[in-house]
Design an enzyme around this catalytic site. Structure first.
Site, mmCIF file in Angstrom:
data_model
loop_
_atom_site.group_PDB
_atom_site.id
_atom_site.type_symbol
_atom_site.label_atom_id
_atom_site.label_comp_id
_atom_site.label_asym_id
_atom_site.label_seq_id
_atom_site.Cartn_x
_atom_site.Cartn_y
_atom_site.Cartn_z
ATOM 1 N N GLU A 223 0.810 -1.222 0.147
ATOM 2 C CA GLU A 223 -0.161 0.124 -0.019
ATOM 3 C C GLU A 223 0.966 1.268 0.070
ATOM 4 O OE1 GLU A 223 -4.030 -1.920 2.359
ATOM 5 O OE2 GLU A 223 -2.520 -0.409 3.451
ATOM 6 N N HIS B 139 -10.950 10.337 8.361
ATOM 7 C CA HIS B 139 -10.825 9.019 8.421
ATOM 8 C C HIS B 139 -10.088 8.629 9.601
ATOM 9 C CE1 HIS B 139 -10.561 5.461 6.181
ATOM 10 N NE2 HIS B 139 -9.328 5.492 6.232
ATOM 11 N N ARG C 110 -0.684 9.383 9.372
ATOM 12 C CA ARG C 110 -0.601 7.766 9.583
ATOM 13 C C ARG C 110 -0.239 6.911 8.103
ATOM 14 N NH1 ARG C 110 -4.564 3.524 9.041
ATOM 15 N NH2 ARG C 110 -5.835 5.033 7.821
ATOM 16 N N HIS D 91 -10.016 10.908 3.949
ATOM 17 C CA HIS D 91 -9.752 10.321 2.791
ATOM 18 C C HIS D 91 -10.557 11.201 1.500
ATOM 19 C CE1 HIS D 91 -11.093 7.200 -0.279
ATOM 20 N NE2 HIS D 91 -10.171 6.411 0.425
ATOM 21 N N ARG E 47 -3.139 11.250 -1.271
ATOM 22 C CA ARG E 47 -4.387 11.564 -0.720
ATOM 23 C C ARG E 47 -4.460 13.123 -0.136
ATOM 24 N NH1 ARG E 47 -6.257 6.822 3.632
ATOM 25 N NH2 ARG E 47 -6.763 5.327 1.984
#
Length: 538
Positions: free
Chosen positions: A122, A351, A386, A244, A290
């Protein structure tokens, strides 16, 4: 009639962190695990991706540590990162031993990696290190741990039990500062029960519900953070909230994320007039990271005063869309949106809460006898941003570490006795619940507008003024009327919102998830934002 209960360990929260701790503790302890709604209402159940861990023979602890430090905007605590990563393999092995049905790899993958389970990669990770159960890892983990807990006669699973406040020695006028348990609203009886415990654990998740749009379930109200703060615990880095970029915008569509894979397969972000806008913000356009995509969407929504933007993949064939995105296609169709013919209305959504209650490597807070684990806590792992799939790993590593510390203290801590019952003699039933609903809506809207993805000093000042008025109103209401889950959550959410605003005002730079137009540059030294409570009575 209200009741009194005694347990060796009281766990507030029934997600991955809370259940893992309960299952790791010795089987002779009396353990209560509380959920304010149904047991599956937490964020764990909805986690899709997986758990990051060093499992492949070609991967290393150092590589995972460096990836996490790079993602954290210079603000990760390297000691906490290393502690977490070094314990990652044993945490995953424990989950496998519990029976979590992780997806197994092909035979070829097994021979190459030396590991029998399939690993994915990821964003931010330099290796394949995400162990998963298809695309519903959270549900698989939660169901397995819940089944295991139900088989343990010493673990009592209690739903519809909303913790109101912690019981501490200062609250009772006693010397010392130890946590002795909690007052808990039994939503079935309407009574407030007293839970005495030798050890109390906050595992109640984050606070993303403070924002108008969120990917989190309704219960993510920062309950543990607020209760810990009122009891004298420091908090840190609450200005860092991960968003998000694309959540479905529809009045009936709660918390449904539109996967980033759509943009990966060529979907365009557009304004209501059909114009693409991402190329103006980043050369990677829709494939930018993002935080950049979320800021761009936020900018256009504020600039034009629009409620959402649109994600358009209609230039692909219907067969391609249905084959690659069956879940998104079916879900959107439920809201009369045919993504093969119509663009999808989307907004960014809160998120993950990167800050929280300050703890050490054993999950201990500033208050003796009180632990915090999972998203409620601040370990230093996440820094200013994160990295994907590190949060579930944090739950398991710190739950197991806290359990070990509790076990070592068992011979030194006696059961609290003669705790006073909750005093409801001065309150009445409310006939003004419309105030709660109005304040709830007002709070989430001004947090979205003023303390969201892009901030300014003026917006933060406006938010601070409003939240202080709101806290006064809520305090008056709380003092005069019987508690309900809505009132408990509103009180906690407003408190955490005030802490978020104060934290954001203290950071005079842009770093990671905190972006302010007044201080667009990053300072040379990375410092945590630490808030210290005063005049608390527990």
């Amino acid at each position: 009639m209200s009741q009194q209960f005694q347990h060796d360990v009281l766990v507030i929260g029934s997600g991955a962190a809370g259940l893992s701790l309960a299952l790791t503790l010795p089987a002779h302890l009396r353990i209560a695990v509380l959920s304010k709604g149904d047991l599956s209402n937490g964020s764990t159940f909805w986690a899709q991706g997986g758990v990051a861990a060093v499992l492949d023979d070609t991967d290393t602890v150092q590589s995972h540590v460096e990836d996490t430090l790079n993602a954290g905007g210079g603000l990760c605590n390297e000691e906490a990162v290393r502690f977490t990563v070094e314990h990652s393999r044993e945490a995953i092995q424990w989950l496998i031993d519990q029976g979590v049905p992780f997806t197994r790899g092909e035979q070829a993958d097994t021979e190459e990696s030396g590991f029998e389970f399939h690993l994915t990669r990821e964003g931010g990770h330099s290796h394949r290190r995400i162990i998963h159960a298809a695309d519903a890892t959270g549900a698989a983990i939660f169901k397995t741990l819940l089944d295991q807990a139900r088989q343990r006669p010493n673990i009592q699973l209690l739903d519809q039990c909303a913790a109101i406040d912690l019981i501490t020695e200062p609250r009772l006028g006693l010397e010392g500062n130890r946590c002795l348990g909690a007052y808990v609203l039994n939503r079935r009886s309407g009574e407030v029960d007293t839970y005495a415990a030798r050890f109390t654990i906050l595992a109640s998740g984050g606070a993303a519900k403070v924002y108008l749009y969120t990917s989190n379930p309704d219960g993510a109200c920062g309950d543990g953070i607020a209760m810990a703060w009122r009891s004298g615990c420091r908090v840190a880095n609450l200005e860092f909230n991960q968003f998000h970029p694309t959540c479905l915008y529809h009045p009936q569509a709660k918390s449904f994320l539109i996967t980033e894979a759509l943009r990966g397969e060529g979907a365009y972000l557009k304004l209501p007039n059909g114009e693409r806008f991402m190329p103006r913000f980043d050369e990677r356009a829709e494939l930018a990271p993002r935080d950049i995509v979320a800021r761009a969407i936020d900018h256009e929504m504020k600039r034009l005063g629009i409620d959402c933007v649109y994600l358009d993949i209609t230039h692909k064939s219907p067969e391609f869309i249905k084959a690659h995105f069956p879940t998104v296609y079916e879900r959107c169709l439920e809201f009369s949106i045919d993504i093969t013919r119509q663009p999808i209305p989307v907004v960014p959504a809160a998120h993950y809460t990167c800050g929280g209650v300050i703890v050490d490597s054993q999950g201990r807070t500033d208050v003796p006898g009180l632990y915090a684990i999972g998203e409620t806590s601040f370990t230093g792992l996440h820094g200013a941003n994160r990295m994907a799939s590190n949060s579930l790993l944090e739950c398991f590593v710190y739950a197991r570490s806290a359990a070990d510390h509790i076990e070592a203290q068992l011979g030194e801590v006696a059961m609290p006795v003669n705790l006073p019952a909750w005093d409801a003699s001065q309150v009445t039933d409310s006939d003004e619940d419309v105030i709660i609903a109005h304040n709830w809506d007002e709070l989430r809207r001004f947090m979205w507008d003023y303390v969201g993805i892009v901030r300014t000093s003026k917006r933060l000042q406006r938010a601070q003024h409003r939240v202080r008025l709101l806290l006064d109103e809520i305090d008056e209401f709380y003092s005069n009327y019987k508690v309900s889950r809505d009132l408990i959550e509103l009180r906690n959410l407003a408190q955490v919102a005030e802490l978020m605003i104060r934290s954001a005002m203290e950071r005079k730079e842009s770093r990671g998830l905190h972006y302010t137009l007044d201080y667009p540059d990053m300072l040379p030294e990375a410092l945590d934002t630490i808030l210290v409570p005063t005049n608390h009575v527990g």
